[in-house]
Design a protein around this motif. Structure first.
Motif, PDB file in Angstrom:
ATOM      1  N   GLU A   1       0.807  -1.220   0.000  1.00 45.91           N
ATOM      2  CA  GLU A   1       0.000   0.000   0.000  1.00 45.91           C
ATOM      3  C   GLU A   1       0.838   1.266   0.000  1.00 45.91           C
ATOM      4  OE1 GLU A   1      -3.442   2.089   2.807  1.00 45.91           O
ATOM      5  OE2 GLU A   1      -3.185  -0.096   2.854  1.00 45.91           O
ATOM      6  N   PHE A   2       1.952   1.261   0.720  1.00 42.11           N
ATOM      7  CA  PHE A   2       2.757   2.469   0.887  1.00 42.11           C
ATOM      8  C   PHE A   2       4.032   2.473   0.054  1.00 42.11           C
ATOM      9  CE2 PHE A   2       0.813   2.113   5.339  1.00 42.11           C
ATOM     10  CZ  PHE A   2      -0.330   2.799   4.951  1.00 42.11           C
ATOM     11  N   GLY A   3       4.316   1.377  -0.649  1.00 36.75           N
ATOM     12  CA  GLY A   3       5.451   1.329  -1.563  1.00 36.75           C
ATOM     13  C   GLY A   3       6.815   1.279  -0.908  1.00 36.75           C
ATOM     14  N   MET A   4       6.876   0.825   0.343  1.00 31.25           N
ATOM     15  CA  MET A   4       8.157   0.784   1.054  1.00 31.25           C
ATOM     16  C   MET A   4       8.951  -0.470   0.696  1.00 31.25           C
ATOM     17  SD  MET A   4       7.028   1.890   4.909  1.00 31.25           S
ATOM     18  CE  MET A   4       6.055   3.363   5.223  1.00 31.25           C
ATOM     19  N   THR A   5      10.261  -0.331   0.750  1.00 33.36           N
ATOM     20  CA  THR A   5      11.161  -1.474   0.758  1.00 33.36           C
ATOM     21  C   THR A   5      11.447  -1.777   2.226  1.00 33.36           C
ATOM     22  OG1 THR A   5      12.167  -0.861  -1.354  1.00 33.36           O
ATOM     23  CG2 THR A   5      13.450  -2.304   0.100  1.00 33.36           C
ATOM     24  N   VAL A   6      11.250  -3.030   2.651  1.00 24.88           N
ATOM     25  CA  VAL A   6      11.297  -3.371   4.076  1.00 24.88           C
ATOM     26  C   VAL A   6      12.386  -4.405   4.340  1.00 24.88           C
ATOM     27  CG1 VAL A   6       9.979  -4.140   6.072  1.00 24.88           C
ATOM     28  CG2 VAL A   6       8.795  -2.980   4.191  1.00 24.88           C
ATOM     29  N   ILE A   7      13.184  -4.149   5.373  1.00 22.26           N
ATOM     30  CA  ILE A   7      14.138  -5.141   5.878  1.00 22.26           C
ATOM     31  C   ILE A   7      13.715  -5.479   7.299  1.00 22.26           C
ATOM     32  CG2 ILE A   7      16.558  -5.751   6.172  1.00 22.26           C
ATOM     33  CD1 ILE A   7      17.291  -3.221   4.644  1.00 22.26           C
ATOM     34  N   VAL A   8      13.520  -6.760   7.558  1.00 20.21           N
ATOM     35  CA  VAL A   8      13.032  -7.179   8.873  1.00 20.21           C
ATOM     36  C   VAL A   8      13.851  -8.363   9.359  1.00 20.21           C
ATOM     37  CG1 VAL A   8      11.239  -8.589   7.770  1.00 20.21           C
ATOM     38  CG2 VAL A   8      10.981  -7.927  10.172  1.00 20.21           C
ATOM     39  N   SER A   9      14.238  -8.316  10.626  1.00 21.07           N
ATOM     40  CA  SER A   9      14.928  -9.457  11.221  1.00 21.07           C
ATOM     41  C   SER A   9      13.999 -10.126  12.223  1.00 21.07           C
ATOM     42  CB  SER A   9      16.219  -9.020  11.918  1.00 21.07           C
ATOM     43  OG  SER A   9      15.930  -8.293  13.107  1.00 21.07           O
ATOM     44  N   SER A  10      14.169 -11.418  12.386  1.00 22.12           N
ATOM     45  CA  SER A  10      13.379 -12.156  13.364  1.00 22.12           C
ATOM     46  C   SER A  10      14.070 -13.471  13.656  1.00 22.12           C
ATOM     47  CB  SER A  10      11.968 -12.413  12.847  1.00 22.12           C
ATOM     48  OG  SER A  10      11.227 -13.189  13.774  1.00 22.12           O
ATOM     49  N   HIS A  11      13.935 -13.927  14.912  1.00 25.06           N
ATOM     50  CA  HIS A  11      14.440 -15.257  15.239  1.00 25.06           C
ATOM     51  C   HIS A  11      13.362 -16.313  15.044  1.00 25.06           C
ATOM     52  CE1 HIS A  11      12.455 -13.880  18.923  1.00 25.06           C
ATOM     53  NE2 HIS A  11      12.279 -15.146  19.208  1.00 25.06           N
ATOM     54  N   ILE A  12      12.133 -15.873  14.693  1.00 29.71           N
ATOM     55  CA  ILE A  12      11.041 -16.810  14.429  1.00 29.71           C
ATOM     56  C   ILE A  12      11.031 -17.080  12.917  1.00 29.71           C
ATOM     57  CG2 ILE A  12       8.583 -17.296  14.733  1.00 29.71           C
ATOM     58  CD1 ILE A  12       8.551 -15.109  16.881  1.00 29.71           C
ATOM     59  N   LEU A  13      11.798 -18.068  12.489  1.00 26.84           N
ATOM     60  CA  LEU A  13      12.016 -18.279  11.057  1.00 26.84           C
ATOM     61  C   LEU A  13      10.747 -18.708  10.336  1.00 26.84           C
ATOM     62  CD1 LEU A  13      15.552 -19.914  10.893  1.00 26.84           C
ATOM     63  CD2 LEU A  13      14.876 -17.532  11.139  1.00 26.84           C
ATOM     64  N   GLY A  14       9.903 -19.473  11.012  1.00 25.49           N
ATOM     65  CA  GLY A  14       8.657 -19.884  10.383  1.00 25.49           C
ATOM     66  C   GLY A  14       7.780 -18.698  10.052  1.00 25.49           C
ATOM     67  N   GLU A  15       7.759 -17.707  10.926  1.00 23.73           N
ATOM     68  CA  GLU A  15       6.973 -16.510  10.674  1.00 23.73           C
ATOM     69  C   GLU A  15       7.615 -15.660   9.581  1.00 23.73           C
ATOM     70  OE1 GLU A  15       4.174 -13.787  10.489  1.00 23.73           O
ATOM     71  OE2 GLU A  15       4.034 -15.678  11.583  1.00 23.73           O
ATOM     72  N   LEU A  16       8.925 -15.529   9.624  1.00 22.80           N
ATOM     73  CA  LEU A  16       9.620 -14.729   8.623  1.00 22.80           C
ATOM     74  C   LEU A  16       9.447 -15.320   7.226  1.00 22.80           C
ATOM     75  CD1 LEU A  16      11.309 -12.156   8.679  1.00 22.80           C
ATOM     76  CD2 LEU A  16      13.358 -13.574   8.744  1.00 22.80           C
ATOM     77  N   GLU A  17       9.342 -16.643   7.160  1.00 22.78           N
ATOM     78  CA  GLU A  17       9.132 -17.309   5.872  1.00 22.78           C
ATOM     79  C   GLU A  17       7.822 -16.874   5.231  1.00 22.78           C
ATOM     80  OE1 GLU A  17       9.011 -21.855   4.026  1.00 22.78           O
ATOM     81  OE2 GLU A  17       9.408 -21.533   6.156  1.00 22.78           O
ATOM     82  N   HIS A  18       6.824 -16.559   6.058  1.00 20.92           N
ATOM     83  CA  HIS A  18       5.525 -16.127   5.539  1.00 20.92           C
ATOM     84  C   HIS A  18       5.447 -14.624   5.324  1.00 20.92           C
ATOM     85  CE1 HIS A  18       3.849 -20.112   5.957  1.00 20.92           C
ATOM     86  NE2 HIS A  18       4.193 -20.158   7.223  1.00 20.92           N
TER      87      HIS A  18
END
Length: 271
Positions: free
Chosen positions: A181-198
């Motif tokens: 919706e806002f056209g952002m490029t996003v970088i996100v870190s997480s230790h929950i790999l299953g969630e990050l995969e989605h």
């Protein structure tokens, strides 16, 4: 060819004799939701600090939207919103905390923008002071602060840390909305790999101070194991599998997850 929004080349960073980054090479393309993966202490937060200019690199090149010189980097970094820890005033409400940060950032149309971001993160009707916020509310306010001014690039360091399943799902939907919706490029870190995969469509795997692999969702699908078939006669199956003379007892298609891929690459156990 994809346009690089952020590119790191041979980035090194040491604190005294402690070498944190050992030559990081990484590229985030326009429109990515890029997941940064790694153990605690692997260097993820230090990579974010290199991108944001919050820590001085020892060697290497940082490029943001194609710029590498200090003046242009400073200008382009002003287009980056980030959640790297949360620092708010305990006695102020969500709205008043954002008023302070909007003033510091020089965000135009301050009232309207604060209304917008509070609505996006679901805090529009919250009046109580920050000291009474739950962890989930704290993370939401941190994200609201990060998206003030609708930045081109958004960095979220462990935004789901400590959240319950509903909170994690809410953050995932917000991240996807930021891109769509806002056209952002996003970088996100997480230790929950299953969630990050989605959540993400490209991934950078950090291990021992380097990005050992960058992989897309399509690459991950191509690294799936073959279908496993159980038969009543293995020797015969090897010879005449193409014929109908072999009775198939069970057929199971297993999908290799991002977590499986990560541990195959860097070692260790998900147990």
């Amino acid at each position: 060819m994809s346009e690089a929004m952020i590119k790191l080349e041979n980035i090194k960073k040491s604190y005294g004799k402690n070498e944190i980054l050992k030559g990081v090479n990484m590229q985030v393309n326009r429109g990515d939701i890029y997941g940064l993966i790694g153990r605690n202490g692997a260097g993820k937060t230090t990579i974010f600090k290199m991108i944001l200019g919050l820590s001085e690199k020892n060697d290497g090149t940082v490029s943001i939207e194609g710029s590498t010189n200090d003046k242009e980097l400073m200008q382009n970094r002003s287009k980056i919103g980030f959640l790297v820890g949360t620092k708010f005033y305990n006695y102020l409400s969500a709205r008043d905390n954002l008023k302070y940060y909007a003033t510091v950032k020089g965000v135009p149309n301050r009232k309207e923008e604060i209304d917008r971001v509070l609505s996006v993160v679901g805090l529009a009707d919250v009046k109580k002071p920050f000291k009474n916020f739950s962890l989930g509310m704290t993370q939401r306010l941190g994200i609201a602060n990060a998206i003030l001014g609708n930045p081109d690039i958004l960095i979220l360091d462990e935004p789901t840390n400590g959240l319950d399943p509903q909170g994690i799902a809410d953050v995932r939907h917000m991240v996807q909305r930021f891109r769509e919706e806002f056209g952002m490029t996003v970088i996100v870190s997480s230790h929950i790999l299953g969630e990050l995969e989605h959540t993400a469509d490209r991934f950078g795997i950090v291990n021992n101070g380097i990005v050992v692999k960058e992989i897309s969702q399509d690459d991950l699908k191509e690294n799936q194991p073959a279908v496993e078939i159980a038969v009543d006669d293995l020797a015969k199956a090897k010879k005449v599998l193409a014929d109908n003379g072999v009775k198939v007892l069970r057929e199971v298609e297993e999908r290799s997850s991002l977590e499986d891929y990560y541990f195959r690459l860097v070692g260790g156990s998900k147990e």
